[in-house]
Design a protein around this motif. Structure first.
Motif, PDB file in Angstrom:
ATOM      1  N   ASN A 586       7.923   1.115   0.470  1.00  0.00           N
ATOM      2  CA  ASN A 586       7.540   0.077  -0.126  1.00  0.00           C
ATOM      3  C   ASN A 586       8.049  -1.282  -0.211  1.00  0.00           C
ATOM      4  O   ASN A 586       7.687  -2.440   0.263  1.00  0.00           O
ATOM      5  CB  ASN A 586       6.652   0.476  -1.577  1.00  0.00           C
ATOM      6  CG  ASN A 586       5.940  -0.609  -2.014  1.00  0.00           C
ATOM      7  OD1 ASN A 586       4.864  -0.732  -1.577  1.00  0.00           O
ATOM      8  ND2 ASN A 586       6.266  -1.145  -3.114  1.00  0.00           N
ATOM      9  N   GLN A 587       9.453  -1.292  -0.629  1.00  0.00           N
ATOM     10  CA  GLN A 587      10.126  -2.213  -0.879  1.00  0.00           C
ATOM     11  C   GLN A 587      10.294  -3.064   0.550  1.00  0.00           C
ATOM     12  O   GLN A 587      10.103  -4.205   0.739  1.00  0.00           O
ATOM     13  CB  GLN A 587      11.515  -2.039  -1.150  1.00  0.00           C
ATOM     14  CG  GLN A 587      12.374  -3.281  -1.661  1.00  0.00           C
ATOM     15  CD  GLN A 587      13.686  -2.909  -2.136  1.00  0.00           C
ATOM     16  OE1 GLN A 587      13.862  -1.816  -2.673  1.00  0.00           O
ATOM     17  NE2 GLN A 587      14.639  -3.718  -2.037  1.00  0.00           N
ATOM     18  N   GLN A 588      10.542  -2.357   1.719  1.00  0.00           N
ATOM     19  CA  GLN A 588      10.736  -2.928   3.086  1.00  0.00           C
ATOM     20  C   GLN A 588       9.412  -3.458   3.573  1.00  0.00           C
ATOM     21  O   GLN A 588       9.433  -4.329   3.951  1.00  0.00           O
ATOM     22  CB  GLN A 588      11.340  -2.028   4.013  1.00  0.00           C
ATOM     23  CG  GLN A 588      11.426  -2.464   5.347  1.00  0.00           C
ATOM     24  CD  GLN A 588      12.217  -3.363   5.675  1.00  0.00           C
ATOM     25  OE1 GLN A 588      13.607  -3.231   5.051  1.00  0.00           O
ATOM     26  NE2 GLN A 588      11.956  -4.520   6.419  1.00  0.00           N
ATOM     27  N   TYR A 589       8.513  -2.814   3.218  1.00  0.00           N
ATOM     28  CA  TYR A 589       7.079  -3.322   3.929  1.00  0.00           C
ATOM     29  C   TYR A 589       6.875  -4.784   3.077  1.00  0.00           C
ATOM     30  O   TYR A 589       6.151  -5.344   3.756  1.00  0.00           O
ATOM     31  CB  TYR A 589       6.149  -2.009   3.489  1.00  0.00           C
ATOM     32  CG  TYR A 589       4.640  -2.558   4.117  1.00  0.00           C
ATOM     33  CD1 TYR A 589       4.337  -2.535   5.408  1.00  0.00           C
ATOM     34  CD2 TYR A 589       3.814  -3.106   3.205  1.00  0.00           C
ATOM     35  CE1 TYR A 589       3.278  -2.803   5.771  1.00  0.00           C
ATOM     36  CE2 TYR A 589       2.490  -3.484   3.519  1.00  0.00           C
ATOM     37  CZ  TYR A 589       2.193  -3.503   4.902  1.00  0.00           C
ATOM     38  OH  TYR A 589       1.096  -4.017   5.255  1.00  0.00           O
ATOM     39  N   ARG A 590       7.054  -4.668   1.701  1.00  0.00           N
ATOM     40  CA  ARG A 590       6.711  -5.944   0.859  1.00  0.00           C
ATOM     41  C   ARG A 590       7.316  -6.985   1.427  1.00  0.00           C
ATOM     42  O   ARG A 590       7.117  -8.315   1.572  1.00  0.00           O
ATOM     43  CB  ARG A 590       6.867  -5.746  -0.326  1.00  0.00           C
ATOM     44  CG  ARG A 590       5.710  -4.560  -1.061  1.00  0.00           C
ATOM     45  CD  ARG A 590       4.490  -5.254  -0.584  1.00  0.00           C
ATOM     46  NE  ARG A 590       3.629  -3.893  -1.224  1.00  0.00           N
ATOM     47  CZ  ARG A 590       2.224  -3.735  -0.864  1.00  0.00           C
ATOM     48  NH1 ARG A 590       1.757  -4.664  -0.050  1.00  0.00           N
ATOM     49  NH2 ARG A 590       1.446  -2.977  -1.291  1.00  0.00           N
ATOM     50  N   GLU A 591       8.624  -6.961   1.815  1.00  0.00           N
ATOM     51  CA  GLU A 591       9.589  -7.844   2.494  1.00  0.00           C
ATOM     52  C   GLU A 591       9.250  -8.437   3.701  1.00  0.00           C
ATOM     53  O   GLU A 591       9.264  -9.475   4.109  1.00  0.00           O
ATOM     54  CB  GLU A 591      10.912  -7.366   2.516  1.00  0.00           C
ATOM     55  CG  GLU A 591      11.617  -7.078   0.893  1.00  0.00           C
ATOM     56  CD  GLU A 591      13.033  -6.800   0.872  1.00  0.00           C
ATOM     57  OE1 GLU A 591      13.517  -6.660   1.965  1.00  0.00           O
ATOM     58  OE2 GLU A 591      13.547  -6.631  -0.105  1.00  0.00           O
ATOM     59  N   MET A 592       8.848  -7.468   4.678  1.00  0.00           N
ATOM     60  CA  MET A 592       8.578  -7.746   6.067  1.00  0.00           C
ATOM     61  C   MET A 592       7.203  -6.740   6.439  1.00  0.00           C
ATOM     62  O   MET A 592       7.559  -5.876   6.866  1.00  0.00           O
ATOM     63  CB  MET A 592       9.797  -7.353   6.925  1.00  0.00           C
ATOM     64  CG  MET A 592       9.508  -8.127   8.098  1.00  0.00           C
ATOM     65  SD  MET A 592      11.097  -8.160   9.340  1.00  0.00           S
ATOM     66  CE  MET A 592      11.441  -6.266   9.590  1.00  0.00           C
ATOM     67  N   PRO A 593       6.078  -7.290   6.292  1.00  0.00           N
ATOM     68  CA  PRO A 593       5.040  -6.379   6.361  1.00  0.00           C
ATOM     69  C   PRO A 593       4.971  -6.444   8.128  1.00  0.00           C
ATOM     70  O   PRO A 593       5.444  -7.348   8.869  1.00  0.00           O
ATOM     71  CB  PRO A 593       3.740  -7.443   5.996  1.00  0.00           C
ATOM     72  CG  PRO A 593       4.203  -8.056   5.190  1.00  0.00           C
ATOM     73  CD  PRO A 593       6.006  -8.747   5.482  1.00  0.00           C
ATOM     74  N   GLY A 594       4.492  -5.292   8.353  1.00  0.00           N
ATOM     75  CA  GLY A 594       4.305  -4.890  10.103  1.00  0.00           C
ATOM     76  C   GLY A 594       4.385  -3.359  10.087  1.00  0.00           C
ATOM     77  O   GLY A 594       3.844  -2.591   9.318  1.00  0.00           O
ATOM     78  N   ASN A 595       4.373  -3.111  11.405  1.00  0.00           N
ATOM     79  CA  ASN A 595       4.136  -1.639  11.880  1.00  0.00           C
ATOM     80  C   ASN A 595       5.716  -0.883  11.534  1.00  0.00           C
ATOM     81  O   ASN A 595       6.367  -1.144  12.114  1.00  0.00           O
ATOM     82  CB  ASN A 595       3.546  -1.404  13.196  1.00  0.00           C
ATOM     83  CG  ASN A 595       1.937  -1.655  13.221  1.00  0.00           C
ATOM     84  OD1 ASN A 595       1.583  -1.591  12.088  1.00  0.00           O
ATOM     85  ND2 ASN A 595       1.635  -2.388  14.369  1.00  0.00           N
ATOM     86  N   TYR A 596       5.691   0.366  10.989  1.00  0.00           N
ATOM     87  CA  TYR A 596       6.943   0.927  10.802  1.00  0.00           C
ATOM     88  C   TYR A 596       6.340   2.532  11.219  1.00  0.00           C
ATOM     89  O   TYR A 596       5.231   2.956  11.020  1.00  0.00           O
ATOM     90  CB  TYR A 596       7.205   0.904   9.435  1.00  0.00           C
ATOM     91  CG  TYR A 596       7.759  -0.190   8.758  1.00  0.00           C
ATOM     92  CD1 TYR A 596       9.171  -0.656   9.035  1.00  0.00           C
ATOM     93  CD2 TYR A 596       6.959  -1.242   8.373  1.00  0.00           C
ATOM     94  CE1 TYR A 596       9.456  -1.874   8.659  1.00  0.00           C
ATOM     95  CE2 TYR A 596       7.405  -2.454   8.220  1.00  0.00           C
ATOM     96  CZ  TYR A 596       8.733  -2.803   8.239  1.00  0.00           C
ATOM     97  OH  TYR A 596       9.159  -4.118   7.734  1.00  0.00           O
ATOM     98  N   LEU A 597       7.557   3.320  11.614  1.00  0.00           N
ATOM     99  CA  LEU A 597       7.437   4.703  11.575  1.00  0.00           C
ATOM    100  C   LEU A 597       8.356   5.289  10.616  1.00  0.00           C
ATOM    101  O   LEU A 597       9.575   4.820  10.331  1.00  0.00           O
ATOM    102  CB  LEU A 597       7.870   5.302  13.047  1.00  0.00           C
ATOM    103  CG  LEU A 597       6.720   5.189  14.269  1.00  0.00           C
ATOM    104  CD1 LEU A 597       7.285   5.576  15.609  1.00  0.00           C
ATOM    105  CD2 LEU A 597       5.946   6.519  13.838  1.00  0.00           C
TER     106      LEU A 597
END
Length: 754
Positions: A586-597
């Motif tokens: 969640n923290q990484q996504y909030r800092e840099m929204p985008g697509n992740y695996l």
């Protein structure tokens, strides 16, 4: 000097003397080992003057015909052609007999020519490998008649041979002038191409670790096509582990724009059969009826096609009313590049390997994503039998097979009783001989039944039969240093318990060695082939195999690596890791929204973290891999990764989304890898560790660390796909900071701050 086309007696006769239906009813045939033993048994019954494996050759115009006759007795001037068989000889189709006589007559003329004979007696010796009895069919021929027959067959083949010689000259001339299809090589692609060319020039094996993004497929095919004229290569075999690899190879060949190069795509029988509900003979399948009568026209048209893809070959075969699968088998003989699965060359009954040895082809082999070959080869030389399935199958067996199958059941139960009480999994100290003997009797009985009642058994019993034959083939290969025999208790939903008896290949080196020796050169390439020693040892590569690591086109500035020194993903620590991993995602996504695996070691672990994310961070878009995804479901999963999209895809490390997936640019900007990917600690892997430690002194690393980190690197490789990509990777486990782990990660990755 006139250029000569060489052809074996067998290949000549199969080309000129095969007529009528495609007919697989006279099955199964003896194994290669049984065939050799049958030939030896016949030879032992002859006198001391009996000669075996007589090398013979002759010429007709631009054609050189050669082969080895099975046996010759000078005292009675008899040349023998030996054929081993099972069951009722009367069921042998007439077109098979005609082919056998054609081979005998060709050998007869070659012997008459060599020895200056005016007449000779020819004999077809049909040897029953079960009854150890032979049936002799003999006839005397004049040398003149045999010479006329020889010339007639050669004349029929000669136009084809001259066409093939002309094709070879045109192909080699075009290959000499071939230019790389792009203005420049990609970074790292030129040294890869040069290494592959040197391998072909020296006849050596090459292990090439080359990162994603340098164009490995084109970088390996181009130099081998260039090497075809200089190294007199007959074939290039491009072998893949998965379907996408075939598509990439065909695409790379198309880029070469070399119409003189014949390319064939091989596809499994179950994916190319037009009538899966019908049997492979003329009385059942319309595409088998008259197959060999219509084959010449289909073959003549097929060789004019520069690229025989699955769809093009199917269209061509159906136009001529013949089976696409067996047309592809035929066209493997006349193609320059063959693209297919690993099993076509490395399996026990591999067609391309058999043709390479029979036809003495000078072959260059390319093994795509070669890190998969170890596990795939283990599977090729392993076997297992399930007792619960067998019991159900036994009930459906015809009366004639009840007794031999009941003997298998009794031997199986005796094997079970010999297992220690309450142990669910037991490694056997030696092979269960009584059990194996009962299987031999049962398979012989089923074989005899099938020869009299072709295709009369239901699918379950046929599957048991094939599984039992595979089991017995592995028994012949079994030796304790590289195989494992184990018995595992199965727990059915209802009914009696039973066991799974397995023969597992642990180290396929001895089985693969002949395959590497038969090839002129072999290049194994992948983005993860370290350490090279691991692949040399387990695959049985030659001692002079060259290992190279190609430079990466990517730089450390393109990637940010984060580790989680306070999180352990060891099994005992899983429950404590779930909340921190969810928080990190969640923290990484909030800092840099985008697509992740996000990759996990199991579906259970994946589900636990997924539920935590969905509970605590409800606004975070997520989607997940499940256990049994169809092709369409897999594509739907990947299609969710759109340009400028946002969300987390949850997947299992080592699964279908962990390699071979291309999501460039903003379609994927990062990955979370919550595991080292180490294989599960269980009795099989512990036995493997022991064997590898005894032989190579690297038991733990070879069993656990190297296979695990290979999956990590493959999964992480989904993030950076081109020189323009930027991304982030979270390596979630404290062990990622260990030196022995870091040493196995790509050298271009940034290491500061670890």
């Amino acid at each position: 000097m006139t250029e000569s086309y060489r052809v074996s007696v067998r290949a000549l006769c199969e080309f000129t003397a095969k007529t009528g239906d495609l007919d697989l009813r006279f099955t199964p045939s003896p194994t290669a080992r049984e065939g050799m033993e049958g030939h030896l048994a016949v030879a032992r019954r002859r006198g001391e003057q009996y000669q075996t494996e007589i090398a013979l050759s002759g010429e007709y115009d631009a054609l050189t015909v050669r082969g080895r006759a099975d046996g010759y007795t000078p005292e009675i001037n008899r040349l023998e052609e030996i054929k081993t068989f099972r069951g009722d000889l009367e069921l042998l189709p007439e077109n098979h007999r005609a082919l056998h006589w054609a081979q005998a007559k060709i050998y007869g003329w070659l012997m008459c020519q060599r020895e200056g004979l005016e007449t000779i007696e020819l004999a077809l010796v049909y040897f029953d490998i079960v009854k150890q009895q032979e049936t002799l069919v003999k006839e005397s021929f004049s040398a003149n008649d045999l010479e006329a027959f020889f010339k007639a067959q050669c004349h029929t083949f000669l136009a084809w041979a001259k066409q093939e010689l002309a094709h070879r000259r045109a192909r080699d001339s075009a290959a000499e002038g071939l230019q790389f299809p792009h203005p420049d090589f990609r970074f790292g692609q030129r040294p890869l191409a040069e290494a592959v060319y040197r391998g072909a020039a020296t006849g050596q094996c090459l292990l090439a670790e080359a990162p994603t993004g340098i164009g490995k497929t084109l970088g390996t095919l181009f130099p081998l096509v260039k090497a075809m004229p200089t190294q007199q290569l007959d074939k290039i075999l491009f072998l893949t582990a998965k379907t996408p690899g075939r598509a990439l190879a065909l695409g790379a060949i198309a880029q070469l724009e070399l119409p003189e190069l014949r390319t064939l795509e091989l596809v499994a029988r179950d994916k190319s059969c037009e009538h899966p509900d019908k049997a492979c003979h003329g009385d059942s399948c319309p595409l088998a009826e008259g197959f060999y009568d219509r084959l010449p026209e289909a073959r003549a048209e097929a060789v004019r096609e520069p690229q025989l893809t699955q769809s093009r070959l199917r269209d061509l075969a159906l136009h001529h009313g013949i089976c696409p699968y067996y047309l592809s088998q035929e066209m493997a003989r006349w193609s320059d590049v063959v693209v297919g699965d690993y099993n076509y060359y490395y399996d026990q009954s591999a067609m391309l390997y058999a043709l390479t040895t029979q036809q003495q082809w000078r072959t260059a082999v390319l093994v795509d994503e070669a890190h998969n070959l170890v596990e795939r080869a283990r599977g090729m030389y392993s076997a297992a039998l399930n007792q619960i399935q067998f019991r159900a199958t036994k009930k459906q067996a015809p009366k004639a097979l009840k007794n031999p199958l009941e003997k298998v059941n009794r031997a199986w139960n005796a094997l079970n009783r010999a297992q220690p009480d309450e142990e669910e999994f037991v490694i056997q100290a030696e092979l269960p001989e009584d059990f194996n003997h009962s299987l031999q009797l049962a398979t012989a009985a089923i074989t005899d039944y099938l020869t009299e009642h072709p295709f009369a058994l239901d699918s379950d019993l046929m599957q048991f039969y094939f599984d039992a034959l595979q089991f017995l083939r592995v028994v012949e290969l079994f030796e304790p240093q590289s195989f494992l025999c184990d018995v595992e208790w199965l727990k059915p939903n209802r009914g009696r318990k039973g066991t799974l008896v397995s023969l597992r290949n642990l180290i396929p080196a001895e089985q693969l060695k002949p395959r590497f020796e038969a090839a002129h050169s072999t290049t194994l390439f992948s983005g993860t082939l370290r350490p090279a020693r691991y692949y040399r040892d387990l695959l049985g590569l030659p001692a002079d195999t060259v290992a190279m690591e190609m430079p990466s086109p990517f730089s450390a500035e393109q990637l940010r690596i984060h580790t989680a020194p306070d999180i352990s993903t060891r099994y005992r620590d899983r429950s404590a890791s779930i909340a921190p991993i969810a928080r990190l995602i969640n923290q990484q996504y909030r800092e840099m929204p985008g697509n992740y695996l996000a990759f996990f070691s199991s579906y259970q672990y994946l589900q636990q973290v997924l539920e935590a994310v969905q509970t605590e961070y409800t606004a975070l878009p997520v989607w997940a891999q499940n256990r049994r995804m169809s092709e369409s479901a897999r594509q739907e999963f990947l299609d969710t990764f759109q340009e400028n999209g946002q969300g987390i895809g949850f997947a299992v490390l080592g699964g279908v989304f962990g390699e071979g997936v291309d999501l460039p640019g903003d379609r994927l900007i990062g990955a979370f890898i919550a595991t080292l990917g180490l294989p599960q600690v269980n009795p099989v892997n512990e036995a493997l560790k022991q064997r590898l430690d005894e032989q190579f002194g690297q038991g733990y690393n070879d069993t656990y660390l190297y296979p695990g980190l290979r999956k990590v690197v493959q999964a992480a490789g989904r993030v950076i796909r081109s020189e323009r990509d930027r991304g982030v990777i979270h390596l979630i486990d404290d062990r990622f900071r260990w030196k022995q782990v870091k040493d196995l990660l790509p050298g271009w990755w940034p290491t500061s701050g670890w």
